[in-house]
Design a protein around this motif. Structure first.
Motif, PDB file in Angstrom:
ATOM      1  N   ILE A 168      55.651  34.138  29.168  1.00 11.74           N
ATOM      2  CA  ILE A 168      54.512  34.897  28.642  1.00 11.74           C
ATOM      3  C   ILE A 168      53.275  33.999  28.551  1.00 11.74           C
ATOM      4  CG2 ILE A 168      53.675  36.304  26.735  1.00 11.74           C
ATOM      5  CD1 ILE A 168      56.000  37.509  28.317  1.00 11.74           C
ATOM      6  N   ASP A 169      53.467  32.760  28.120  1.00 14.34           N
ATOM      7  CA  ASP A 169      52.333  31.842  27.991  1.00 14.34           C
ATOM      8  C   ASP A 169      51.712  31.548  29.356  1.00 14.34           C
ATOM      9  OD1 ASP A 169      52.593  31.633  25.252  1.00 14.34           O
ATOM     10  OD2 ASP A 169      53.959  29.915  25.351  1.00 14.34           O
ATOM     11  N   ALA A 170      52.565  31.355  30.391  1.00 12.64           N
ATOM     12  CA  ALA A 170      52.036  31.050  31.724  1.00 12.64           C
ATOM     13  C   ALA A 170      51.222  32.221  32.272  1.00 12.64           C
ATOM     14  CB  ALA A 170      53.180  30.711  32.671  1.00 12.64           C
ATOM     15  N   VAL A 171      51.704  33.453  32.087  1.00 14.02           N
ATOM     16  CA  VAL A 171      50.964  34.625  32.571  1.00 14.02           C
ATOM     17  C   VAL A 171      49.666  34.800  31.791  1.00 14.02           C
ATOM     18  CG1 VAL A 171      51.056  37.115  32.934  1.00 14.02           C
ATOM     19  CG2 VAL A 171      53.107  35.735  33.290  1.00 14.02           C
ATOM     20  N   SER A 172      49.725  34.571  30.474  1.00 19.15           N
ATOM     21  CA  SER A 172      48.514  34.682  29.650  1.00 19.15           C
ATOM     22  C   SER A 172      47.474  33.647  30.074  1.00 19.15           C
ATOM     23  CB  SER A 172      48.883  34.509  28.173  1.00 19.15           C
ATOM     24  OG  SER A 172      47.720  34.479  27.372  1.00 19.15           O
ATOM     25  N   ASP A 173      47.908  32.414  30.288  1.00 20.14           N
ATOM     26  CA  ASP A 173      46.982  31.370  30.730  1.00 20.14           C
ATOM     27  C   ASP A 173      46.397  31.691  32.098  1.00 20.14           C
ATOM     28  OD1 ASP A 173      47.509  30.008  28.417  1.00 20.14           O
ATOM     29  OD2 ASP A 173      48.965  28.630  29.316  1.00 20.14           O
ATOM     30  N   ALA A 174      47.232  32.285  32.993  1.00 20.10           N
ATOM     31  CA  ALA A 174      46.738  32.651  34.320  1.00 20.10           C
ATOM     32  C   ALA A 174      45.685  33.747  34.225  1.00 20.10           C
ATOM     33  CB  ALA A 174      47.901  33.105  35.205  1.00 20.10           C
ATOM     34  N   MET A 175      45.897  34.733  33.366  1.00 16.58           N
ATOM     35  CA  MET A 175      44.887  35.774  33.155  1.00 16.58           C
ATOM     36  C   MET A 175      43.584  35.164  32.638  1.00 16.58           C
ATOM     37  SD  MET A 175      47.045  38.844  31.349  1.00 16.58           S
ATOM     38  CE  MET A 175      48.263  39.832  32.231  1.00 16.58           C
ATOM     39  N   PHE A 176      43.703  34.260  31.668  1.00 18.61           N
ATOM     40  CA  PHE A 176      42.517  33.617  31.098  1.00 18.61           C
ATOM     41  C   PHE A 176      41.772  32.803  32.146  1.00 18.61           C
ATOM     42  CE2 PHE A 176      40.664  30.008  28.635  1.00 18.61           C
ATOM     43  CZ  PHE A 176      39.678  30.728  27.989  1.00 18.61           C
ATOM     44  N   SER A 177      42.538  32.081  32.978  1.00 20.37           N
ATOM     45  CA  SER A 177      41.914  31.296  34.043  1.00 20.37           C
ATOM     46  C   SER A 177      41.228  32.189  35.064  1.00 20.37           C
ATOM     47  CB  SER A 177      42.978  30.429  34.725  1.00 20.37           C
ATOM     48  OG  SER A 177      42.435  29.708  35.812  1.00 20.37           O
ATOM     49  N   ALA A 178      41.838  33.346  35.361  1.00 24.38           N
ATOM     50  CA  ALA A 178      41.275  34.251  36.374  1.00 24.38           C
ATOM     51  C   ALA A 178      39.944  34.849  35.916  1.00 24.38           C
ATOM     52  CB  ALA A 178      42.277  35.358  36.685  1.00 24.38           C
ATOM     53  N   ILE A 179      39.856  35.276  34.650  1.00 23.68           N
ATOM     54  CA  ILE A 179      38.616  35.913  34.195  1.00 23.68           C
ATOM     55  C   ILE A 179      37.505  34.898  33.971  1.00 23.68           C
ATOM     56  CG2 ILE A 179      39.832  37.866  33.191  1.00 23.68           C
ATOM     57  CD1 ILE A 179      39.628  36.577  30.458  1.00 23.68           C
ATOM     58  N   ARG A 180      37.862  33.617  33.873  1.00 24.25           N
ATOM     59  CA  ARG A 180      36.854  32.567  33.685  1.00 24.25           C
ATOM     60  C   ARG A 180      36.440  31.914  34.999  1.00 24.25           C
ATOM     61  NH1 ARG A 180      38.430  28.297  31.518  1.00 24.25           N
ATOM     62  NH2 ARG A 180      36.475  27.609  30.561  1.00 24.25           N
ATOM     63  N   THR A 181      37.070  32.273  36.114  1.00 26.98           N
ATOM     64  CA  THR A 181      36.742  31.669  37.399  1.00 26.98           C
ATOM     65  C   THR A 181      35.322  32.047  37.815  1.00 26.98           C
ATOM     66  OG1 THR A 181      39.057  31.785  38.073  1.00 26.98           O
ATOM     67  CG2 THR A 181      37.434  31.478  39.819  1.00 26.98           C
ATOM     68  N   SER A 182      34.599  31.084  38.341  1.00 24.82           N
ATOM     69  CA  SER A 182      33.208  31.308  38.729  1.00 24.82           C
ATOM     70  C   SER A 182      33.113  32.241  39.931  1.00 24.82           C
ATOM     71  CB  SER A 182      32.534  29.984  39.064  1.00 24.82           C
ATOM     72  OG  SER A 182      33.126  29.401  40.215  1.00 24.82           O
ATOM     73  N   PRO A 183      31.996  32.945  40.091  1.00 24.07           N
ATOM     74  CA  PRO A 183      31.829  33.838  41.251  1.00 24.07           C
ATOM     75  C   PRO A 183      31.974  33.109  42.584  1.00 24.07           C
ATOM     76  CG  PRO A 183      30.145  34.295  39.599  1.00 24.07           C
ATOM     77  CD  PRO A 183      30.862  33.062  39.153  1.00 24.07           C
ATOM     78  N   GLU A 184      31.515  31.872  42.658  1.00 20.23           N
ATOM     79  CA  GLU A 184      31.627  31.127  43.913  1.00 20.23           C
ATOM     80  C   GLU A 184      33.092  30.927  44.291  1.00 20.23           C
ATOM     81  OE1 GLU A 184      29.868  30.186  41.326  1.00 20.23           O
ATOM     82  OE2 GLU A 184      27.791  30.496  42.006  1.00 20.23           O
ATOM     83  N   HIS A 185      33.912  30.531  43.339  1.00 20.30           N
ATOM     84  CA  HIS A 185      35.334  30.318  43.611  1.00 20.30           C
ATOM     85  C   HIS A 185      36.043  31.636  43.913  1.00 20.30           C
ATOM     86  CE1 HIS A 185      35.796  26.077  41.621  1.00 20.30           C
ATOM     87  NE2 HIS A 185      34.986  26.098  42.666  1.00 20.30           N
ATOM     88  N   ARG A 186      35.658  32.699  43.250  1.00 22.17           N
ATOM     89  CA  ARG A 186      36.254  34.004  43.542  1.00 22.17           C
ATOM     90  C   ARG A 186      35.939  34.428  44.976  1.00 22.17           C
ATOM     91  NH1 ARG A 186      35.838  38.063  38.333  1.00 22.17           N
ATOM     92  NH2 ARG A 186      36.419  36.555  36.714  1.00 22.17           N
ATOM     93  N   SER A 187      34.730  34.138  45.411  1.00 21.89           N
ATOM     94  CA  SER A 187      34.341  34.493  46.771  1.00 21.89           C
ATOM     95  C   SER A 187      35.119  33.678  47.797  1.00 21.89           C
ATOM     96  CB  SER A 187      32.836  34.272  46.948  1.00 21.89           C
ATOM     97  OG  SER A 187      32.426  34.608  48.254  1.00 21.89           O
ATOM     98  N   LEU A 188      35.323  32.381  47.529  1.00 26.32           N
ATOM     99  CA  LEU A 188      36.085  31.535  48.457  1.00 26.32           C
ATOM    100  C   LEU A 188      37.542  31.998  48.541  1.00 26.32           C
ATOM    101  CD1 LEU A 188      34.731  27.990  47.485  1.00 26.32           C
ATOM    102  CD2 LEU A 188      34.250  29.272  49.576  1.00 26.32           C
ATOM    103  N   ARG A 189      38.126  32.333  47.411  1.00 24.96           N
ATOM    104  CA  ARG A 189      39.511  32.813  47.421  1.00 24.96           C
ATOM    105  C   ARG A 189      39.612  34.156  48.152  1.00 24.96           C
ATOM    106  NH1 ARG A 189      42.861  30.544  43.000  1.00 24.96           N
ATOM    107  NH2 ARG A 189      41.669  28.904  41.962  1.00 24.96           N
ATOM    108  N   HIS A 190      38.638  34.998  47.922  1.00 25.43           N
ATOM    109  CA  HIS A 190      38.657  36.293  48.594  1.00 25.43           C
ATOM    110  C   HIS A 190      38.544  36.130  50.109  1.00 25.43           C
ATOM    111  CE1 HIS A 190      37.843  40.544  49.400  1.00 25.43           C
ATOM    112  NE2 HIS A 190      36.893  40.111  50.227  1.00 25.43           N
ATOM    113  N   ASP A 191      37.662  35.266  50.565  1.00 25.95           N
ATOM    114  CA  ASP A 191      37.502  35.046  52.011  1.00 25.95           C
ATOM    115  C   ASP A 191      38.809  34.578  52.638  1.00 25.95           C
ATOM    116  OD1 ASP A 191      34.874  35.797  51.864  1.00 25.95           O
ATOM    117  OD2 ASP A 191      34.087  33.747  51.771  1.00 25.95           O
ATOM    118  N   LYS A 192      39.518  33.694  51.950  1.00 29.38           N
ATOM    119  CA  LYS A 192      40.794  33.200  52.469  1.00 29.38           C
ATOM    120  C   LYS A 192      41.809  34.334  52.581  1.00 29.38           C
ATOM    121  CE  LYS A 192      42.212  29.273  50.929  1.00 29.38           C
ATOM    122  NZ  LYS A 192      42.778  28.197  50.069  1.00 29.38           N
TER     123      LYS A 192
END
Length: 506
Positions: A168-192
């Motif tokens: 549960i902690d790992a999934v919660s931390d992953a959610m927190f990391s995902a919503i805090r990711t910068s738009p630039e990094h989200r765009s790079l991940r999406h392109d990949k």
């Protein structure tokens, strides 16, 4: 939907109501996120679309009640006017509505505990990309994925945040990391991800499969197929080159009778005795045949095995004319000699103290396995373990030992239900090479401690198959005839005195 979730980060889950989809784990992780990060209350929403179950049962009923209780608990604690943390849709959502949810979602979350090819991440990436020309100029599509490591598509999504859904902690931390990711990094991940999804379509996989099938069967027209073995356990169909000629018994015996000197190289397990035999000792019939062969002065007979010198020495004590090679040629006893020699008397065995504890750990974890400690090698046997689990453990052990021994002159090999660690340069092939060259060490003329001995390991040692192919390709013997097989074929070789011709039976 855009106006409904305005100002909020949207986490989206699309699952069937199934015990393996991890819906309750996702809800617990989201609850943990709001507990540990109060600053995100009112700013993040979880939209969970739950399709109707495909079957019925007590477990599904309990899962349904547990999910509803979690949703009620989260919404009861942190709801406020205009804000509801969990939007739980327990109904059929048509395709156009699902596309809309994919499009507005900032993060897609898949927490299945066991799943095959889950297509939700791919659908999400495609919807976030959108059709050509729909976005404003300069707009870069963005997406984030939190994916269970137990989902079949997880290895193909290198930009996703992979999690163990049971934590549960790992999934919660992953959610927190995902919503805090910068738009630039989200765009790079999406392109990949978009590059992978757009290129690896159904048509791509179909064409790739057909291409591989055509490549593997390209030469089949020019091959002949032979059925080998009997019954379901041993029968197999082998495709061989059209020029391959079977070694006939009559030709073998004719060559044997006409030869003046013969070299017979015999493997032990699988040749002199069957694999997985109840008794490892050779039966009397085998010893009688070997005695008859060694009684002929024209024959030189060797038994080459991976077993220990104590075993071979005890079993063949009554056949002194047989040359013995133990532990794949690490120890040898030349024909008509009683003394054993080591081909590598200065070998360093300190690595065994490093490997043995690792093997013991795998032995404790794998029921039915055991360790064989040899003078030159350590062997982990798993023939009596569960076949699937044993193979799984063997692959893991192979990688583990290769990593630990990467800076040591030790090779790790995987055999028939074994994993063996041994010094480099020790192989049946290198020993066959010495025998064919009439090296003084294998003739018993020169002890390894005396100057001039050629018992040092070669810089690059061929394996047994390469050595067998090299020797058997002479004088018309077809490549592939094994060095451990008994045959009779004329093979011209230079003896120790120069010019002496040997007739090797391969």
């Amino acid at each position: 939907l855009v106006s409904q979730f305005e100002g909020c980060q949207v986490l989206l889950g699309v699952d069937d109501l199934d015990v393996f989809k991890g819906i309750e784990l996702k809800l617990q992780a989201f609850e943990r996120l709001l507990e540990e990060h109060p600053e995100w209350r009112g700013k993040v929403v979880l939209v969970q679309i739950t399709n109707a179950p495909r079957s019925s049962g007590k477990e599904l009923g309990e899962l349904h009640e547990a999910a509803k209780a979690l949703v009620a608990a989260v919404n009861g604690r942190w709801s406020s006017p205009g804000y509801q943390p969990v939007c739980y849709l327990e109904r059929h959502v048509p395709l156009h509505e699902r596309i809309a949810f994919y499009t507005v979602a900032d993060v897609a979350v898949v927490t299945a505990t066991r799943d095959g090819m889950n297509l939700v991440p791919y659908e999400y990436v495609v919807c976030r990309q959108g059709p050509p020309g729909w976005a404003e100029p300069g707009h870069k599509p963005q997406s984030m994925l939190v994916v269970s490591e137990f989902v079949g598509c997880s290895p193909s999504l290198s930009g996703a945040i992979r999690v163990n859904p049971w934590s549960i902690d790992a999934v919660s931390d992953a959610m927190f990391s995902a919503i805090r990711t910068s738009p630039e990094h989200r765009s790079l991940r999406h392109d990949k991800h978009w590059r992978y999804v757009s290129e690896h379509t159904v048509g791509f996989w179909a064409a790739s499969y057909v291409q591989d099938l055509a490549r593997s069967t390209k030469q089949h027209v020019a091959m002949k197929c032979y059925g080998l073995g009997l019954g379901l356990d041993t029968f197999r169909l082998v495709a061989l080159d059209a020029n391959f000629k079977k070694l006939e018994d009559s030709a073998t015996m004719a060559a044997y009778r006409s030869s003046q000197r013969r070299l017979l190289l015999l493997d032990y397990d699988g040749t002199l005795i069957p694999h997985r035999n109840i008794s490892a000792a050779p039966p009397e019939t085998v010893l009688t045949v070997l005695e008859a062969l060694t009684a002929d002065a024209c024959n030189e007979v060797w038994v080459i095995s991976g077993r220990s010198q104590q075993e071979l020495g005890g079993w063949f004590e009554g056949v002194p004319g047989v040359g013995l090679a133990a532990e794949h040629g690490f120890f040898i006893r030349p024909p008509w000699r009683s003394r054993w020699y080591s081909r590598f008397p200065l070998a360093d065995h300190t690595w065994q103290a490093m490997v043995l504890p690792i093997l013991k750990q795998y032995c404790e974890c794998t029921d039915g396995s055991h360790i064989e400690v040899k003078a030159s090698a350590l062997v982990w046997h798993y023939g009596d373990a569960d076949p699937d689990f044993g193979n799984w453990q063997a692959k893991e052990l192979l990688d583990h030992l290769e990593d630990v021994l990467s800076n040591k002159p030790i090779e790790v090999i995987s055999g028939n239900t074994i994993v063996e660690a041994k010094p480099q340069g020790i192989s049946k092939g290198s020993l066959v090479e010495l025998i064919c060259k009439r090296d003084p060490l294998v003739t018993g003329e020169l002890p390894p401690s005396m100057p001039g001995s050629t018992n040092a390991p070669a810089a690059a040692t061929p394996d047994s198959a390469a050595a067998a192919n090299a020797s058997s390709s002479l004088d018309g013997l077809p490549p592939g005839a094994g060095a451990a097989a008994v045959a009779a074929h004329s093979l011209g070789m230079a003896g120790p005195a120069g010019g002496q011709q040997w007739q090797a039976a391969n």
